[in-house]
Design a protein around this motif. Structure first.
Motif, PDB file in Angstrom:
ATOM      1  N   UNK A   1       0.817  -1.212   0.000  1.00  0.00           N
ATOM      2  CA  UNK A   1       0.000   0.000   0.000  1.00  0.00           C
ATOM      3  C   UNK A   1       0.850   1.261   0.000  1.00  0.00           C
ATOM      4  N   UNK A   2       1.849   1.306   0.879  1.00  0.00           N
ATOM      5  CA  UNK A   2       2.661   2.506   1.042  1.00  0.00           C
ATOM      6  C   UNK A   2       3.717   2.671  -0.032  1.00  0.00           C
ATOM      7  N   UNK A   3       4.411   3.785   0.056  1.00  0.00           N
ATOM      8  CA  UNK A   3       5.484   4.123  -0.868  1.00  0.00           C
ATOM      9  C   UNK A   3       6.814   4.091  -0.125  1.00  0.00           C
ATOM     10  N   UNK A   4       7.811   3.474  -0.736  1.00  0.00           N
ATOM     11  CA  UNK A   4       9.142   3.380  -0.138  1.00  0.00           C
ATOM     12  C   UNK A   4      10.026   4.455  -0.758  1.00  0.00           C
ATOM     13  N   UNK A   5      10.741   5.167   0.108  1.00  0.00           N
ATOM     14  CA  UNK A   5      11.674   6.199  -0.348  1.00  0.00           C
ATOM     15  C   UNK A   5      12.982   6.052   0.425  1.00  0.00           C
ATOM     16  N   UNK A   6      14.034   6.654  -0.133  1.00  0.00           N
ATOM     17  CA  UNK A   6      15.364   6.607   0.490  1.00  0.00           C
ATOM     18  C   UNK A   6      15.582   7.868   1.321  1.00  0.00           C
ATOM     19  N   UNK A   7      16.217   7.696   2.490  1.00  0.00           N
ATOM     20  CA  UNK A   7      16.492   8.801   3.403  1.00  0.00           C
ATOM     21  C   UNK A   7      17.902   8.679   3.962  1.00  0.00           C
ATOM     22  N   UNK A   8      18.484   9.836   4.289  1.00  0.00           N
ATOM     23  CA  UNK A   8      19.751   9.878   5.025  1.00  0.00           C
ATOM     24  C   UNK A   8      19.402  10.219   6.470  1.00  0.00           C
ATOM     25  N   UNK A   9      19.937   9.424   7.402  1.00  0.00           N
ATOM     26  CA  UNK A   9      19.759   9.689   8.828  1.00  0.00           C
ATOM     27  C   UNK A   9      20.819  10.720   9.198  1.00  0.00           C
ATOM     28  N   UNK A  10      20.399  11.931   9.529  1.00  0.00           N
ATOM     29  CA  UNK A  10      21.376  13.010   9.729  1.00  0.00           C
ATOM     30  C   UNK A  10      22.360  12.726  10.861  1.00  0.00           C
ATOM     31  N   UNK A  11      21.935  12.087  11.926  1.00  0.00           N
ATOM     32  CA  UNK A  11      22.811  11.834  13.075  1.00  0.00           C
ATOM     33  C   UNK A  11      23.919  10.829  12.777  1.00  0.00           C
ATOM     34  N   UNK A  12      23.650   9.870  11.888  1.00  0.00           N
ATOM     35  CA  UNK A  12      24.632   8.807  11.634  1.00  0.00           C
ATOM     36  C   UNK A  12      25.136   8.782  10.194  1.00  0.00           C
ATOM     37  N   UNK A  13      24.498   9.549   9.322  1.00  0.00           N
ATOM     38  CA  UNK A  13      24.798   9.588   7.890  1.00  0.00           C
ATOM     39  C   UNK A  13      24.479   8.278   7.173  1.00  0.00           C
ATOM     40  N   UNK A  14      23.770   7.371   7.837  1.00  0.00           N
ATOM     41  CA  UNK A  14      23.352   6.123   7.192  1.00  0.00           C
ATOM     42  C   UNK A  14      22.234   6.423   6.195  1.00  0.00           C
ATOM     43  N   UNK A  15      22.195   5.636   5.141  1.00  0.00           N
ATOM     44  CA  UNK A  15      21.115   5.765   4.164  1.00  0.00           C
ATOM     45  C   UNK A  15      20.242   4.531   4.275  1.00  0.00           C
ATOM     46  N   UNK A  16      18.938   4.775   4.396  1.00  0.00           N
ATOM     47  CA  UNK A  16      17.965   3.697   4.539  1.00  0.00           C
ATOM     48  C   UNK A  16      16.812   3.951   3.584  1.00  0.00           C
ATOM     49  N   UNK A  17      15.998   2.944   3.416  1.00  0.00           N
ATOM     50  CA  UNK A  17      14.760   3.101   2.654  1.00  0.00           C
ATOM     51  C   UNK A  17      13.639   2.524   3.507  1.00  0.00           C
ATOM     52  N   UNK A  18      12.515   3.284   3.600  1.00  0.00           N
ATOM     53  CA  UNK A  18      11.412   2.781   4.397  1.00  0.00           C
ATOM     54  C   UNK A  18      10.079   3.240   3.852  1.00  0.00           C
ATOM     55  N   UNK A  19       9.050   2.501   4.242  1.00  0.00           N
ATOM     56  CA  UNK A  19       7.689   2.710   3.774  1.00  0.00           C
ATOM     57  C   UNK A  19       7.008   3.803   4.590  1.00  0.00           C
ATOM     58  N   UNK A  20       6.331   4.717   3.908  1.00  0.00           N
ATOM     59  CA  UNK A  20       5.629   5.803   4.591  1.00  0.00           C
ATOM     60  C   UNK A  20       4.339   5.333   5.263  1.00  0.00           C
ATOM     61  N   UNK A  21       3.913   4.126   4.996  1.00  0.00           N
ATOM     62  CA  UNK A  21       2.671   3.608   5.576  1.00  0.00           C
ATOM     63  C   UNK A  21       2.941   2.649   6.737  1.00  0.00           C
ATOM     64  N   UNK A  22       3.645   1.550   6.484  1.00  0.00           N
ATOM     65  CA  UNK A  22       3.862   0.535   7.525  1.00  0.00           C
ATOM     66  C   UNK A  22       5.207   0.709   8.231  1.00  0.00           C
ATOM     67  N   UNK A  23       6.051   1.600   7.724  1.00  0.00           N
ATOM     68  CA  UNK A  23       7.361   1.930   8.280  1.00  0.00           C
ATOM     69  C   UNK A  23       8.377   0.790   8.230  1.00  0.00           C
ATOM     70  N   UNK A  24       8.141  -0.212   7.365  1.00  0.00           N
ATOM     71  CA  UNK A  24       9.131  -1.268   7.141  1.00  0.00           C
ATOM     72  C   UNK A  24      10.410  -0.612   6.627  1.00  0.00           C
ATOM     73  N   UNK A  25      11.560  -1.125   7.067  1.00  0.00           N
ATOM     74  CA  UNK A  25      12.836  -0.513   6.733  1.00  0.00           C
ATOM     75  C   UNK A  25      13.787  -1.529   6.115  1.00  0.00           C
ATOM     76  N   UNK A  26      14.550  -1.061   5.127  1.00  0.00           N
ATOM     77  CA  UNK A  26      15.610  -1.834   4.487  1.00  0.00           C
ATOM     78  C   UNK A  26      16.854  -0.971   4.442  1.00  0.00           C
ATOM     79  N   UNK A  27      18.028  -1.601   4.390  1.00  0.00           N
ATOM     80  CA  UNK A  27      19.271  -0.860   4.167  1.00  0.00           C
ATOM     81  C   UNK A  27      19.199  -0.206   2.794  1.00  0.00           C
TER      82      UNK A  27
END
Length: 73
Positions: free
Chosen positions: A14-40
């Motif tokens: 249902x949701x949309x997955x987008x890529x984000x940078x975590x400002x505190x750690x500089x890690x890049x992740x991708x997660x769903x805006x609906x269920x909040x599932x996360x992938x590297x």
């Protein structure tokens, strides 16, 4: 490793997955805006998610605020 061509979440379909940078750690992740599932960042999203953005931030001792995430285009 093949990437998922669609931005549709494979966990909730249902949701949309987008890529984000975590400002505190500089890690890049991708997660769903609906269920909040996360992938590297480079993880194949056809594999099941093993965590959520909330769990990811909690484990790192970071606040549960989306303001600490920068969307990547």
């Amino acid at each position: 490793m093949e990437s998922n061509e669609s931005n549709e979440c494979t966990e909730c379909d249902y949701g949309t997955v987008a890529r984000y940078r975590v400002t505190a750690t500089q890690e890049i992740v991708q997660f769903c805006d609906e269920c909040e599932a996360l992938w590297d960042a480079e993880e194949d999203r056809t594999s099941p998610s093993v965590t959520t953005i909330e769990q990811f931030l909690t484990v790192r001792g970071l606040p549960l605020l989306r303001s600490g995430l920068v969307p990547l285009l």
